[in-house]
Write an enzyme that holds these catalytic residues in place. Structure first.
Site, short mmCIF file in Angstrom:
data_model
loop_
_atom_site.label_atom_id
_atom_site.label_comp_id
_atom_site.label_asym_id
_atom_site.label_seq_id
_atom_site.Cartn_x
_atom_site.Cartn_y
_atom_site.Cartn_z
N SER A 187 0.59 -1.06 0.07
CA SER A 187 -0.26 -0.11 0.16
C SER A 187 0.50 1.98 0.48
O SER A 187 1.84 1.52 -0.92
CB SER A 187 -0.74 0.06 1.20
OG SER A 187 -1.65 0.93 1.57
N ASP A 273 -9.10 -4.40 -5.58
CA ASP A 273 -8.97 -3.64 -4.47
C ASP A 273 -9.49 -1.67 -5.35
O ASP A 273 -8.84 -1.26 -6.13
CB ASP A 273 -7.12 -3.44 -4.67
CG ASP A 273 -6.65 -2.45 -3.88
OD1 ASP A 273 -7.33 -1.50 -3.58
OD2 ASP A 273 -5.46 -2.66 -3.58
N HIS A 308 -8.25 -5.21 -1.28
CA HIS A 308 -6.92 -4.36 -0.93
C HIS A 308 -5.41 -5.77 -0.52
O HIS A 308 -4.04 -5.29 0.04
CB HIS A 308 -6.69 -2.66 -0.26
CG HIS A 308 -5.71 -2.30 0.11
ND1 HIS A 308 -4.65 -1.56 -1.28
CD2 HIS A 308 -4.98 -1.55 1.23
CE1 HIS A 308 -4.23 -1.21 -0.77
NE2 HIS A 308 -3.53 -1.15 0.95
#
Length: 330
Positions: A187, A273, A308
């Protein structure tokens, strides 16, 4: 959440035109050349963690502006030779936490530096220990919008500089093979690792999953989740500031860093995501190393039904196997 970005058949060939200013290289050259008042490493003190198979040090190094940045440095207990090192960058809103939280890489035989995120650490996890003394520029409360209208005042200019200097710091620590260093992140951490790959020409490897700050303009059109949502919310109030914001964001665009990278690269992406849309990761992967003159080993693993979290622990196992082939711990 159903798939909402491009289908995978198109993602495999997704190569949008680069969104970067003419002075991108000069901007980062000047930023990284700014004096940091001394050697990168400030201190390293052993800490008792209750663990017997790893040894850990509380590290402080000089980041952007010479500011002290905290990190945890861990090695397998009793290691008697210099080890390859993994520098890990944490996700958005997370700090370095506690030293026993991230043990995968030292358990696999690597030296491991986990960098604290300046001015972050209050959203989840176990906190952080690094303030951001330069956070006074106009912007919203979240890091993604601090200084958003000025590339020189932007939070990510400072955080990316910290990330680059973390590599210099780990190379200065005892028991590290300075020629064998990898950058790892998920991320926001993936975006930082990718920036490091583009700014540190002798990095050995980079492992990037669900990277933030890749394909930023498209991401802002696709999602209101996470950090991109903070940017959209800020611009919903500061109407007419889009041009200035987009200019600032172009200096931290991950695809631009990817184009300049040399290191072997491993990517991971969840195709559902909505926090970091997969088209950003594919844009970075498909343009990876195109300006560097290198032809590094690279691969991307996609998880069609994941968001994610991507491949989660399954992906980590794949990262371990891949890095063992590129940068073995023994």
């Amino acid at each position: 959440m159903p798939a909402f970005d491009l289908p995978q058949t198109e993602l495999r060939h997704h190569r949008p035109a680069p969104d970067e200013p003419d002075d991108f290289d000069d901007f980062w050259r000047r930023t990284l050349a700014e004096p940091a008042a001394g050697d990168p490493l400030v201190s390293a003190h052993p800490v008792e963690t209750g663990l017997r198979l790893t040894e850990t040090w509380d590290v402080t190094f000089r980041g952007f502006g010479g500011d002290p940045v905290r990190a945890w440095f861990s090695r397998p207990a009793g290691a008697d030779r210099p080890l390859p090192a993994v520098v890990e960058y944490a996700g958005y809103g997370r700090g370095r936490g506690l030293p026993h939280e991230r043990l995968t890489w030292p358990a696999a035989g690597y030296a491991h530096l986990l960098m604290d995120n300046r001015g972050q650490g209050d959203q989840y996890g176990c906190g952080g220990d690094t303030p951001d003394p330069h956070a006074g520029a106009p912007g919203g409360p979240g890091p993604a919008v601090r200084g958003l209208l000025d590339p020189y005042a932007y939070h990510y200019r400072r955080l990316i500089t910290d990330a680059v200097r973390a590599v210099a710091a780990v190379r200065a620590l005892p028991g590290v093979d300075a020629g064998r260093v990898a950058a790892v992140g998920n991320s926001q951490g993936g975006g930082l690792a990718l920036a490091v790959a583009g700014l540190v020409p002798d990095l050995a490897a980079v492992l990037v999953s669900a990277p933030l700050l890749c394909g930023v303009r498209r991401a802002l059109d696709l999602t209101d989740a996470g950090p991109y949502g903070e940017i959209a919310a800020y611009l919903s109030v500061h109407r007419g500031a889009e041009a200035a914001a987009y200019r600032t964001l172009s200096y931290v665009e991950g695809v631009s860093f990817a184009r300049r990278a040399h290191a072997a690269a491993h990517f991971g992406v969840g195709l559902r995501d909505t926090v970091c849309p997969p088209s950003g990761a594919y844009a970075a992967f498909n343009r990876y190393a195109e300006l560097s003159g290198a032809e590094p080993r690279k691969e991307i693993r996609a998880y069609p039904f994941n968001g994610h979290e991507g491949g989660d622990a399954v992906h980590v196992r794949g990262q371990l196997d891949w890095l063992a082939g590129v940068l073995p711990a023994t």
